[in-house]
Every structure is written in C-alpha cells, then in structure tokens.
Design a protein around this motif. Structure first.
Motif: not given
Lengths: 241, 122
Positions: A83, A85-86, A165, A177, A181
C-alpha cells in the motif's frame, strides 16, 4: 542412438515448457492486458477533469508510468504490491465521518501479483508510457544541497507532511494519510517527475487535492533533492521480510 | 402573451440554473470542492476531524463552531483559503488554494463555511 533421441526429446520438452514464459516476457503490453490492469488504472491518458471522475478512480493513473516511476520499483511492486496510499487511491471513497477523527475504511489494494518474468516484462512496457513534454535531466542524483533548509520547507513552511507520511527517524512513520507515502519516494519515483509534479500537480491530475504554490525554481529543486533522499530504512526493510 | 411568458420562463430557468445556491458556473459545487480539498484536514462534516489530523501540530479549524467562526470576517476567511494560514497570522499547515480554486470558487467557499457554522462574520 537411444541416448541422443532421449536428449533431443528432453530438449524439446524443456523448450516447450519455457515457451509460454518466453512469449509472455517478450510482450509486457500483453501481460498488462491479460491482467486487466486497465480495469482499475487509466492507461490511455484520460485525465479526471471533474470531482465525479476523480471519485470513480479505482487505482492511480498509469499512462505516464514511465515518467513517474523507477523501473526497479515497478518490477518489485508488480510481484509484491504494497500500500502506497494509506487511505486508498481517493481518500474520499474510503473515509467516513468520526467524532474525534474521520475513519479510513479498509481501502482495497487494486494490484496483481505477477510472476518475476511477467513483472519484468510489464515494468519494461510501463516504462515506455511517458509524457513527452516533461522536462528531463533536471534532477541530478547525488547533488549536494542544503538539507536542513529543505527539511524546514518540507516540514514547516510547506507543511508537506500534513498530507504525506515520512520517516522521522529510525523507521518512525509520521504524517498525513490523504496522499501517497513519501518515506520511500527515492526508491520509487523519478526525480524529474517529482520536480514536475510538486511544481504543478494539476498538470498531471487536474483535480489533485494538493495545493499548487508559486515558489522559485531553486526551492522546487531543493525539495525534490530532499524527497529523493527518502528511502526505506533498514528497520522497514527488515519488517518486510 | 403566452409566447412572452414562455420566453421569460426559459430565461429565468437558465438564470436560476447558473446561480443555484453553492453551484459554481464552471462546474463543481462548493460542497464538492470542500470534500475534495478541505475535508482531508477539516473533516467530512467540517468539524475539524479530517483523516490527516492525527499527526498535526495544530488542530484544523472546526468550521461548525458557531462562536469561533463568528469571530472571523469574511475577508479573513477568504485570505486564509486563497493565500494560506500565514496570510492571516495562522498556521502554515493551512496551504494556499488560489492555485487550485478560482476566485469565484473561493468566494463560494466562504459562503459555504458560513452555512456550516450557521453564523455571520463580524
């Protein structure tokens, strides 16, 4: 004679076994089509021009993948997707109101796990999908820059970490978020694309929820150099294994 | 006479379609713009509870807080949206949006915030 016949048969059998892999590896576009990547990713350059179109996105655009990514990253990611993109590709699609803080609701990871051969071929093909207008050769890896100044802009005046992040030390991940990231941006992205995107996000994505700022070129280069130093810490690499 | 009424009605309908409450003539409503650009920090309901809030050093403003929002002038809100928090002596965490939203959209956003807080400025 019998030995020669057996050897010939075994050779032919080996070639037959290898044949499908050879043909797939030779054509990354076919791998992309067979795995129906276009079902989630925009592959043909149709930029989302309205909020409704943004909300219909299932995965990031790939029609400029060759401008955006590093081939090594793509090859690895296509075998073991993780992942980036949180809160999912479009945070609005996976967020619900909360009393103290809005809640992210398990965004799906729209990515296939390919074999090494297919991943290599697909990555090679994706690297051919470039925006011909993107200036190249501006980011120079290894260039010395004022890191303390760049860090101040990133974390304070620019407040990039409000949405992205980053690793604030020893694998300690902090930041917003709603955007991709950045703690491994230097392993993942092409520096020239980073420079182009941060300068004008809406050129790449007309409805990007990232502000467009007017800053001197030297500041954009400083930020790009800083972002490209962001690589996975040893702690994160160990955790992955 | 009937013909005149029909023409007038048609003109009125077109006028209303373009000046509908919170609707930008260029496409997006202020409510949709709020969700895409503002909600990531200020929350889907505008109560300052956006998904990015957890690691922020300064909490995003609660746009539903009638008392706090009443203290702000419309011009201050406009400046904060257009040129960022520093333009009004507030946090750098609030970025400038004048490169993304048009002047008309920002003005509509000020009006939308007044709807969220159920208040008027000083």
């Amino acid at each position: 004679m019998k030995i020669a016949k057996t050897y010939l048969l075994m050779t032919l059998f080996s070639l037959w076994l290898a044949a499908p892999h050879i043909s797939m590896a030779a054509d990354g576009k076919t791998v992309i089509e067979q795995n129906r990547c276009a079902g989630c990713h925009e592959m043909n350059g149709g930029k989302a021009g309205t909020i409704a179109e943004v909300l219909s996105k299932k995965a990031p655009d790939l029609f400029y993948a060759g401008s955006k990514f590093q081939e090594k990253f793509l090859t690895k990611f296509l075998q073991r997707p993780n992942r980036i993109r949180p809160a999912g590709t479009v945070f609005l699609n996976y967020t619900a109101p909360g009393p103290e803080i809005d809640q992210i609701q398990e965004p799906p990871l729209c990515a296939s796990r390919l074999s090494r051969e297919d991943a290599v071929a697909a990555a090679q093909y994706l690297m051919t999908l470039k925006d011909p207008d993107m200036p190249t050769g501006i980011y120079k890896p290894g260039t010395e820059f004022a890191k303390a100044n760049a860090k101040m802009i990133f974390h304070k005046s620019g407040a990039c970490n409000a949405c992205h992040q980053v690793d604030v030390g020893n694998g300690d991940i902090k930041g917003g978020v709603s955007a991709p990231t950045l703690y491994d941006a230097g392993d993942r992205l092409n520096g020239d694309w980073v420079l182009s995107y941060i300068k004008d996000p809406q050129h790449w994505d007309p409805k990007a929820w990232m502000p467009k700022r007017e800053l001197p070129d030297s500041t954009w280069q400083l930020l790009t150099n800083f972002i490209m130093t962001m690589k996975k810490s040893e702690e994160m690499k160990k955790a992955e294994k | 006479m009937i013909k005149k009424i029909i023409i007038l009605s048609a003109i009125l309908s077109i006028f209303m379609a373009f000046t509908g409450r919170g609707t930008n003539v260029f496409g997006e409503t202020s409510g949709d713009n709020y969700k895409l650009y503002c909600a990531q920090c200020h929350g889907l309901k505008g109560n300052g509870s956006g998904v990015n809030k957890a690691d922020m050093s300064v909490a995003p403003r609660n746009h539903t807080d009638t008392i706090e929002m009443s203290r702000l002038k419309d011009s201050d809100i406009y400046e904060a949206i257009a040129h960022g928090g520093t333009a009004v002596g507030k946090s750098t965490l609030m970025p400038p949006w004048n490169g993304v939203m048009t002047d008309a959209e920002i003005k509509e956003m000020v009006a939308y915030l007044r709807e969220l807080c159920h208040c008027k400025g000083e």
